[in-house]
Design a protein around this motif. Structure first.
Motif, PDB file in Angstrom:
ATOM      1  N   HIS A   1      81.133  -9.332  11.639  1.00  0.00           N
ATOM      2  CA  HIS A   1      80.638  -9.010  10.299  1.00  0.00           C
ATOM      3  C   HIS A   1      81.023  -7.582   9.913  1.00  0.00           C
ATOM      4  CE1 HIS A   1      78.013  -8.902   6.818  1.00  0.00           C
ATOM      5  NE2 HIS A   1      77.471  -7.779   7.293  1.00  0.00           N
ATOM      6  N   ASN A   2      80.916  -6.674  10.861  1.00  0.00           N
ATOM      7  CA  ASN A   2      81.270  -5.273  10.607  1.00  0.00           C
ATOM      8  C   ASN A   2      82.751  -5.140  10.246  1.00  0.00           C
ATOM      9  OD1 ASN A   2      80.449  -2.397  10.685  1.00  0.00           O
ATOM     10  ND2 ASN A   2      81.954  -2.282  12.343  1.00  0.00           N
ATOM     11  N   MET A   3      83.601  -5.937  10.896  1.00  0.00           N
ATOM     12  CA  MET A   3      85.032  -5.865  10.619  1.00  0.00           C
ATOM     13  C   MET A   3      85.367  -6.416   9.233  1.00  0.00           C
ATOM     14  SD  MET A   3      86.282  -4.167  12.961  1.00  0.00           S
ATOM     15  CE  MET A   3      87.916  -4.267  12.256  1.00  0.00           C
ATOM     16  N   GLU A   4      84.619  -7.387   8.778  1.00  0.00           N
ATOM     17  CA  GLU A   4      84.825  -7.879   7.415  1.00  0.00           C
ATOM     18  C   GLU A   4      84.565  -6.759   6.407  1.00  0.00           C
ATOM     19  OE1 GLU A   4      82.327 -11.283   6.944  1.00  0.00           O
ATOM     20  OE2 GLU A   4      83.859 -12.685   7.674  1.00  0.00           O
ATOM     21  N   GLU A   5      83.509  -6.005   6.642  1.00  0.00           N
ATOM     22  CA  GLU A   5      83.210  -4.873   5.762  1.00  0.00           C
ATOM     23  C   GLU A   5      84.289  -3.789   5.886  1.00  0.00           C
ATOM     24  OE1 GLU A   5      79.321  -3.449   6.601  1.00  0.00           O
ATOM     25  OE2 GLU A   5      78.310  -5.157   5.651  1.00  0.00           O
ATOM     26  N   CYS A   6      84.767  -3.592   7.096  1.00  0.00           N
ATOM     27  CA  CYS A   6      85.822  -2.596   7.333  1.00  0.00           C
ATOM     28  C   CYS A   6      87.070  -2.924   6.520  1.00  0.00           C
ATOM     29  CB  CYS A   6      86.152  -2.552   8.826  1.00  0.00           C
ATOM     30  SG  CYS A   6      87.693  -1.696   9.236  1.00  0.00           S
ATOM     31  N   LEU A   7      87.513  -4.170   6.579  1.00  0.00           N
ATOM     32  CA  LEU A   7      88.713  -4.571   5.848  1.00  0.00           C
ATOM     33  C   LEU A   7      88.497  -4.474   4.338  1.00  0.00           C
ATOM     34  CD1 LEU A   7      89.782  -7.661   8.002  1.00  0.00           C
ATOM     35  CD2 LEU A   7      90.704  -5.341   8.060  1.00  0.00           C
ATOM     36  N   GLY A   8      87.287  -4.786   3.894  1.00  0.00           N
ATOM     37  CA  GLY A   8      86.978  -4.669   2.469  1.00  0.00           C
ATOM     38  C   GLY A   8      87.055  -3.218   2.007  1.00  0.00           C
ATOM     39  N   ARG A   9      86.600  -2.302   2.834  1.00  0.00           N
ATOM     40  CA  ARG A   9      86.648  -0.873   2.481  1.00  0.00           C
ATOM     41  C   ARG A   9      88.094  -0.380   2.414  1.00  0.00           C
ATOM     42  NH1 ARG A   9      82.697   2.083   6.597  1.00  0.00           N
ATOM     43  NH2 ARG A   9      83.600   3.896   5.549  1.00  0.00           N
TER      44      ARG A   9
ATOM     45  N   ARG B   1      86.787 -14.374  10.853  1.00  0.00           N
ATOM     46  CA  ARG B   1      85.747 -13.982  11.807  1.00  0.00           C
ATOM     47  C   ARG B   1      86.046 -14.538  13.197  1.00  0.00           C
ATOM     48  NH1 ARG B   1      80.739 -12.492   9.434  1.00  0.00           N
ATOM     49  NH2 ARG B   1      79.598 -13.384  11.205  1.00  0.00           N
ATOM     50  N   SER B   2      86.647 -15.725  13.218  1.00  0.00           N
ATOM     51  CA  SER B   2      86.931 -16.354  14.513  1.00  0.00           C
ATOM     52  C   SER B   2      87.860 -15.501  15.376  1.00  0.00           C
ATOM     53  CB  SER B   2      87.554 -17.739  14.289  1.00  0.00           C
ATOM     54  OG  SER B   2      88.762 -17.627  13.538  1.00  0.00           O
ATOM     55  N   HIS B   3      88.703 -14.715  14.720  1.00  0.00           N
ATOM     56  CA  HIS B   3      89.630 -13.860  15.482  1.00  0.00           C
ATOM     57  C   HIS B   3      88.854 -12.899  16.375  1.00  0.00           C
ATOM     58  CE1 HIS B   3      93.049 -11.220  16.371  1.00  0.00           C
ATOM     59  NE2 HIS B   3      92.240 -10.212  16.083  1.00  0.00           N
ATOM     60  N   TRP B   4      87.822 -12.304  15.834  1.00  0.00           N
ATOM     61  CA  TRP B   4      87.058 -11.314  16.598  1.00  0.00           C
ATOM     62  C   TRP B   4      86.238 -11.993  17.693  1.00  0.00           C
ATOM     63  CZ3 TRP B   4      89.481  -7.294  15.213  1.00  0.00           C
ATOM     64  CH2 TRP B   4      89.909  -7.126  13.896  1.00  0.00           C
ATOM     65  N   ILE B   5      85.735 -13.176  17.383  1.00  0.00           N
ATOM     66  CA  ILE B   5      84.967 -13.907  18.393  1.00  0.00           C
ATOM     67  C   ILE B   5      85.881 -14.281  19.563  1.00  0.00           C
ATOM     68  CG2 ILE B   5      83.552 -15.936  18.844  1.00  0.00           C
ATOM     69  CD1 ILE B   5      82.289 -13.858  16.943  1.00  0.00           C
ATOM     70  N   GLU B   6      87.094 -14.706  19.234  1.00  0.00           N
ATOM     71  CA  GLU B   6      88.055 -15.055  20.287  1.00  0.00           C
ATOM     72  C   GLU B   6      88.443 -13.838  21.128  1.00  0.00           C
ATOM     73  OE1 GLU B   6      91.262 -16.769  18.171  1.00  0.00           O
ATOM     74  OE2 GLU B   6      90.185 -18.635  17.685  1.00  0.00           O
ATOM     75  N   GLN B   7      88.320 -12.669  20.542  1.00  0.00           N
ATOM     76  CA  GLN B   7      88.618 -11.437  21.272  1.00  0.00           C
ATOM     77  C   GLN B   7      87.441 -10.992  22.141  1.00  0.00           C
ATOM     78  OE1 GLN B   7      91.608  -9.815  21.265  1.00  0.00           O
ATOM     79  NE2 GLN B   7      92.383 -11.505  20.024  1.00  0.00           N
ATOM     80  N   GLY B   8      86.371 -11.785  22.127  1.00  0.00           N
ATOM     81  CA  GLY B   8      85.211 -11.451  22.950  1.00  0.00           C
ATOM     82  C   GLY B   8      84.182 -10.602  22.237  1.00  0.00           C
TER      83      GLY B   8
ATOM     84  N   ASP C   1      78.162   6.996  12.671  1.00  0.00           N
ATOM     85  CA  ASP C   1      76.832   6.392  12.761  1.00  0.00           C
ATOM     86  C   ASP C   1      76.877   4.882  12.518  1.00  0.00           C
ATOM     87  OD1 ASP C   1      74.166   6.659  13.386  1.00  0.00           O
ATOM     88  OD2 ASP C   1      73.535   6.913  11.299  1.00  0.00           O
ATOM     89  N   GLN C   2      78.043   4.283  12.806  1.00  0.00           N
ATOM     90  CA  GLN C   2      78.186   2.840  12.685  1.00  0.00           C
ATOM     91  C   GLN C   2      78.802   2.298  13.974  1.00  0.00           C
ATOM     92  OE1 GLN C   2      79.995   1.508   8.943  1.00  0.00           O
ATOM     93  NE2 GLN C   2      79.722   3.569   8.123  1.00  0.00           N
ATOM     94  N   MET C   3      79.000   1.007  14.012  1.00  0.00           N
ATOM     95  CA  MET C   3      79.627   0.392  15.174  1.00  0.00           C
ATOM     96  C   MET C   3      81.080   0.855  15.279  1.00  0.00           C
ATOM     97  SD  MET C   3      79.879  -3.675  16.098  1.00  0.00           S
ATOM     98  CE  MET C   3      78.082  -3.797  16.107  1.00  0.00           C
ATOM     99  N   ALA C   4      81.492   1.239  16.482  1.00  0.00           N
ATOM    100  CA  ALA C   4      82.850   1.735  16.685  1.00  0.00           C
ATOM    101  C   ALA C   4      83.876   0.634  16.442  1.00  0.00           C
ATOM    102  CB  ALA C   4      83.002   2.283  18.101  1.00  0.00           C
ATOM    103  N   ILE C   5      85.012   1.030  15.871  1.00  0.00           N
ATOM    104  CA  ILE C   5      86.110   0.099  15.621  1.00  0.00           C
ATOM    105  C   ILE C   5      87.078   0.166  16.801  1.00  0.00           C
ATOM    106  CG2 ILE C   5      87.992  -0.520  14.068  1.00  0.00           C
ATOM    107  CD1 ILE C   5      85.167  -0.874  12.916  1.00  0.00           C
ATOM    108  N   LEU C   6      87.350  -0.983  17.389  1.00  0.00           N
ATOM    109  CA  LEU C   6      88.227  -1.054  18.554  1.00  0.00           C
ATOM    110  C   LEU C   6      89.641  -1.437  18.121  1.00  0.00           C
ATOM    111  CD1 LEU C   6      85.740  -2.892  20.953  1.00  0.00           C
ATOM    112  CD2 LEU C   6      86.211  -0.436  20.805  1.00  0.00           C
ATOM    113  N   PRO C   7      90.634  -1.093  18.924  1.00  0.00           N
ATOM    114  CA  PRO C   7      92.025  -1.349  18.521  1.00  0.00           C
ATOM    115  C   PRO C   7      92.356  -2.836  18.524  1.00  0.00           C
ATOM    116  CG  PRO C   7      91.941  -0.541  20.774  1.00  0.00           C
ATOM    117  CD  PRO C   7      90.549  -0.410  20.232  1.00  0.00           C
TER     118      PRO C   7
END
Length: 258
Positions: free
Chosen positions: A136-144, A122-129, A167-173
């Motif tokens: 949290h959304n990215m954790e679910e993304c990786l699980g899927r 999770r810290s990776h995404w926080i460090e990315q701003g 209809d969810q939060m957009a995934i950024l590169p």
């Protein structure tokens, strides 16, 4: 009485008759005007007949030329069609060869496969701003993604939705996602084919497209692409990657793009 002298010269009347006789004989020798008209008409008829025959021959040659040209055109069209059919077959075979080559490369390194893409904390995404919700959304993304990869590896013919964020939060590169995209691509590549993949509300760079789309060639019946975004400087390159891959995907039956 006095003797009367007899003139030995012909009379004027006799001389006139002889002159007319000579003119008539000369006229007969040269041919009468009526005879000349008949000869000229015969000559015209002869030339007309020759011209008619020549025109008939010309018409025949034109007809032969048209027939030969039609045959040549038909042969050219038939040959062009055969060339196009052969080109299409070659393209299909080339696509299959490329797909098989990718499968072989995956198999060589995946003898004992496990999902090896590294976790992203999770810290990776926080460090990315990004905020906590995005992390949290990215954790679910990786699980899927991992779940779909495992299902495909088991041989299940699934409807792959792990990249569908409608209809969810957009995934950024983020380059940290590339190993996970590679796991998904390898699973699709080694499958016997899956029904369809849906990609929506995500931004993809050429690096991600270059991983995902070649693996789909010959493995998917349908691709549903919704709100996919591309970085401004790479828009043309991104569309070129997608278009080239779709062109090689001869088994594709359904394509949706918004």
């Amino acid at each position: 009485g006095r003797a009367t002298a007899v003139s030995m010269e012909p009379s004027r009347r006799s001389r006139g008759d002889e002159g007319r006789k000579r003119k008539l004989e000369a006229s007969n020798r040269k041919g009468s005007p009526v005879g000349s008209d008949l000869d000229f008409k015969a000559l015209l008829d002869q030339h007309s007949e020759q011209m008619r025959r020549m025109q008939s021959q010309i018409d025949g040659l034109v007809a032969i030329k048209s027939t030969l040209q039609a045959r040549l055109d038909g042969q050219a069209e038939s040959q062009a069609q055969e060339v196009n059919e052969l080109r299409e077959k070659c393209e299909v075979l080339e696509a299959r060869c490329s797909s098989l080559e990718r499968s072989i490369q995956v198999l060589r390194k995946d003898v004992n496969w496990t999902y090896s893409a590294p976790d992203i904390p999770r810290s990776h995404w926080i460090e990315q701003g990004r905020d906590e919700e995005y992390a949290h959304n990215m954790e679910e993304c990786l699980g899927r993604i991992k779940q779909d990869v495992e299902d495909i590896r088991k041989g299940e013919n699934i409807y792959c939705r792990c990249l569908d964020y409608y209809d969810q939060m957009a995934i950024l590169p983020d380059d940290a996602l590339l190993p996970h995209f590679k796991e998904l691509a390898d699973a699709i590549q080694l499958s016997n084919g899956i029904g369809e993949i849906s990609i929506d509300n995500i931004e993809l760079h050429p690096s991600a497209l270059g991983i995902l789309f070649p693996a789909m060639e010959g493995r998917l019946k349908g691709i549903d692409m919704g709100r996919i975004r591309f970085p401004g400087p790479d828009v043309v390159k991104c569309y070129e990657i997608i278009a080239a891959s779709i062109g090689r995907n001869h088994g594709l039956e359904r394509l949706l793009m918004e």
